[in-house]
Design a protein around this motif. Structure first.
Motif, PDB file in Angstrom:
ATOM      1  N   PHE A  67      39.157  38.937  43.410  1.00 57.26           N
ATOM      2  CA  PHE A  67      39.812  37.896  42.789  1.00 57.26           C
ATOM      3  C   PHE A  67      40.800  38.427  41.834  1.00 57.26           C
ATOM      4  CE2 PHE A  67      39.675  34.952  38.807  1.00 57.26           C
ATOM      5  CZ  PHE A  67      40.345  33.907  39.371  1.00 57.26           C
ATOM      6  N   LEU A  68      40.732  39.283  41.149  1.00 55.61           N
ATOM      7  CA  LEU A  68      41.776  39.990  40.161  1.00 55.61           C
ATOM      8  C   LEU A  68      42.968  40.574  40.883  1.00 55.61           C
ATOM      9  CD1 LEU A  68      39.472  41.538  37.465  1.00 55.61           C
ATOM     10  CD2 LEU A  68      40.341  39.566  37.162  1.00 55.61           C
ATOM     11  N   GLU A  69      42.413  41.435  42.026  1.00 53.24           N
ATOM     12  CA  GLU A  69      43.501  41.908  42.836  1.00 53.24           C
ATOM     13  C   GLU A  69      44.328  40.721  43.569  1.00 53.24           C
ATOM     14  OE1 GLU A  69      44.642  45.178  44.528  1.00 53.24           O
ATOM     15  OE2 GLU A  69      44.205  45.338  42.504  1.00 53.24           O
ATOM     16  N   GLU A  70      43.851  39.536  43.802  1.00 47.76           N
ATOM     17  CA  GLU A  70      44.634  38.371  44.386  1.00 47.76           C
ATOM     18  C   GLU A  70      45.527  38.020  43.331  1.00 47.76           C
ATOM     19  OE1 GLU A  70      46.413  35.517  46.779  1.00 47.76           O
ATOM     20  OE2 GLU A  70      44.762  37.098  47.382  1.00 47.76           O
ATOM     21  N   LYS A 119      49.869  47.090  38.257  1.00 45.85           N
ATOM     22  CA  LYS A 119      50.084  47.487  39.576  1.00 45.85           C
ATOM     23  C   LYS A 119      49.015  47.155  40.346  1.00 45.85           C
ATOM     24  CE  LYS A 119      52.947  51.339  38.186  1.00 45.85           C
ATOM     25  NZ  LYS A 119      52.847  52.691  37.908  1.00 45.85           N
ATOM     26  N   ALA A 120      47.369  47.334  39.672  1.00 44.74           N
ATOM     27  CA  ALA A 120      46.251  47.354  40.562  1.00 44.74           C
ATOM     28  C   ALA A 120      44.999  47.173  39.719  1.00 44.74           C
ATOM     29  CB  ALA A 120      46.007  48.300  41.656  1.00 44.74           C
ATOM     30  N   VAL A 121      44.111  46.699  40.291  1.00 41.69           N
ATOM     31  CA  VAL A 121      42.744  46.730  39.383  1.00 41.69           C
ATOM     32  C   VAL A 121      42.041  48.043  40.085  1.00 41.69           C
ATOM     33  CG1 VAL A 121      40.535  45.591  39.235  1.00 41.69           C
ATOM     34  CG2 VAL A 121      42.724  44.160  39.460  1.00 41.69           C
ATOM     35  N   THR A 122      41.384  48.962  39.057  1.00 46.44           N
ATOM     36  CA  THR A 122      40.745  49.948  39.700  1.00 46.44           C
ATOM     37  C   THR A 122      39.369  49.791  39.865  1.00 46.44           C
ATOM     38  OG1 THR A 122      40.339  51.058  37.523  1.00 46.44           O
ATOM     39  CG2 THR A 122      42.700  51.174  38.519  1.00 46.44           C
ATOM     40  N   LEU A 123      38.825  50.881  40.427  1.00 48.50           N
ATOM     41  CA  LEU A 123      37.078  50.636  40.655  1.00 48.50           C
ATOM     42  C   LEU A 123      36.701  51.460  39.477  1.00 48.50           C
ATOM     43  CD1 LEU A 123      36.712  50.494  44.333  1.00 48.50           C
ATOM     44  CD2 LEU A 123      36.124  48.775  42.566  1.00 48.50           C
ATOM     45  N   HIS A 124      37.456  52.202  38.654  1.00 50.36           N
ATOM     46  CA  HIS A 124      37.177  53.239  37.600  1.00 50.36           C
ATOM     47  C   HIS A 124      36.500  52.547  36.291  1.00 50.36           C
ATOM     48  CE1 HIS A 124      37.323  56.754  35.040  1.00 50.36           C
ATOM     49  NE2 HIS A 124      37.837  56.097  34.039  1.00 50.36           N
ATOM     50  N   HIS A 125      35.029  52.874  36.152  1.00 50.28           N
ATOM     51  CA  HIS A 125      34.256  52.043  35.242  1.00 50.28           C
ATOM     52  C   HIS A 125      34.189  50.759  35.551  1.00 50.28           C
ATOM     53  CE1 HIS A 125      33.830  55.334  32.357  1.00 50.28           C
ATOM     54  NE2 HIS A 125      35.049  55.852  32.494  1.00 50.28           N
ATOM     55  N   PHE A 126      34.481  50.192  36.650  1.00 50.38           N
ATOM     56  CA  PHE A 126      34.602  48.796  36.872  1.00 50.38           C
ATOM     57  C   PHE A 126      32.970  48.471  37.108  1.00 50.38           C
ATOM     58  CE2 PHE A 126      34.282  44.936  39.640  1.00 50.38           C
ATOM     59  CZ  PHE A 126      35.567  44.015  39.215  1.00 50.38           C
ATOM     60  N   GLN A 127      32.727  47.151  36.308  1.00 52.81           N
ATOM     61  CA  GLN A 127      31.091  46.982  36.635  1.00 52.81           C
ATOM     62  C   GLN A 127      31.042  45.348  36.073  1.00 52.81           C
ATOM     63  OE1 GLN A 127      28.515  49.083  34.247  1.00 52.81           O
ATOM     64  NE2 GLN A 127      29.145  48.652  32.242  1.00 52.81           N
ATOM     65  N   VAL A 128      30.043  44.806  36.557  1.00 50.44           N
ATOM     66  CA  VAL A 128      29.574  43.518  36.385  1.00 50.44           C
ATOM     67  C   VAL A 128      28.152  43.756  35.910  1.00 50.44           C
ATOM     68  CG1 VAL A 128      29.253  40.983  37.001  1.00 50.44           C
ATOM     69  CG2 VAL A 128      31.368  42.141  37.644  1.00 50.44           C
ATOM     70  N   VAL A 129      27.778  43.153  34.687  1.00 53.87           N
ATOM     71  CA  VAL A 129      26.326  43.207  34.261  1.00 53.87           C
ATOM     72  C   VAL A 129      25.735  41.738  33.749  1.00 53.87           C
ATOM     73  CG1 VAL A 129      24.954  44.291  32.599  1.00 53.87           C
ATOM     74  CG2 VAL A 129      26.887  45.614  33.619  1.00 53.87           C
TER      75      VAL A 129
END
Length: 143
Positions: A67-70, A119-129
């Motif tokens: 969603f954020l990347e879109e 530029k982009a959303v990263t997966l570094h530390h990316f989390q949903v809790v």
């Protein structure tokens, strides 16, 4: 809907933590934090053009990522800055389906005080809790 920027996670990027009592509120908070990363005043982005975003994924965190990347893609490809007005997430057959009503307008540098270009959303530390009182996401944006 609320969020806060995090200073200690990424020195060359922008990080934020967003909250929502529901998954949908969390997605709206994340979209707002993303837009606020790009534009100094959110209210400067007028809601003159509506866009519907439809996505699906098996994992909630990757659905948020997509969603954020879109939203970043819309900014890059179509020069659109978008608010997330309504987000619906439904689950069926282990698939999460998102439909978001977004609105905004084309970038107008004379009216929009741009802060940084995401530029982009990263997966570094990316989390949903999921927490006792709702949902929390941590997001790092490449700028």
């Amino acid at each position: 809907m609320t969020y806060r920027f995090l200073e200690h996670i990424a020195t060359a990027d922008v990080a934020f933590e967003a909250y929502g009592t529901t998954r949908e509120e969390l997605f709206i908070s994340c979209a707002e934090a993303l837009l606020h990363t790009m534009v100094h005043q959110l209210e400067d982005v007028e809601r003159v053009q509506e866009e519907i975003i439809k996505l699906e994924h098996t994992d909630l965190d990757l659905l948020l990522y997509s969603f954020l990347e879109e939203l970043v893609f819309q900014k890059d490809a179509r020069q659109l800055l978008l608010h997330a007005d309504v987000v619906r997430i439904e689950e069926a057959d282990d698939i999460l389906r998102l439909e978001a009503v977004t609105s905004g307008e084309k970038i107008a540098p004379q009216r929009h005080r741009l802060v940084v270009d995401v530029k982009a959303v990263t997966l570094h530390h990316f989390q949903v809790v999921q927490e006792e009182d709702g949902w929390r996401a941590t997001v790092v944006l490449d700028i």
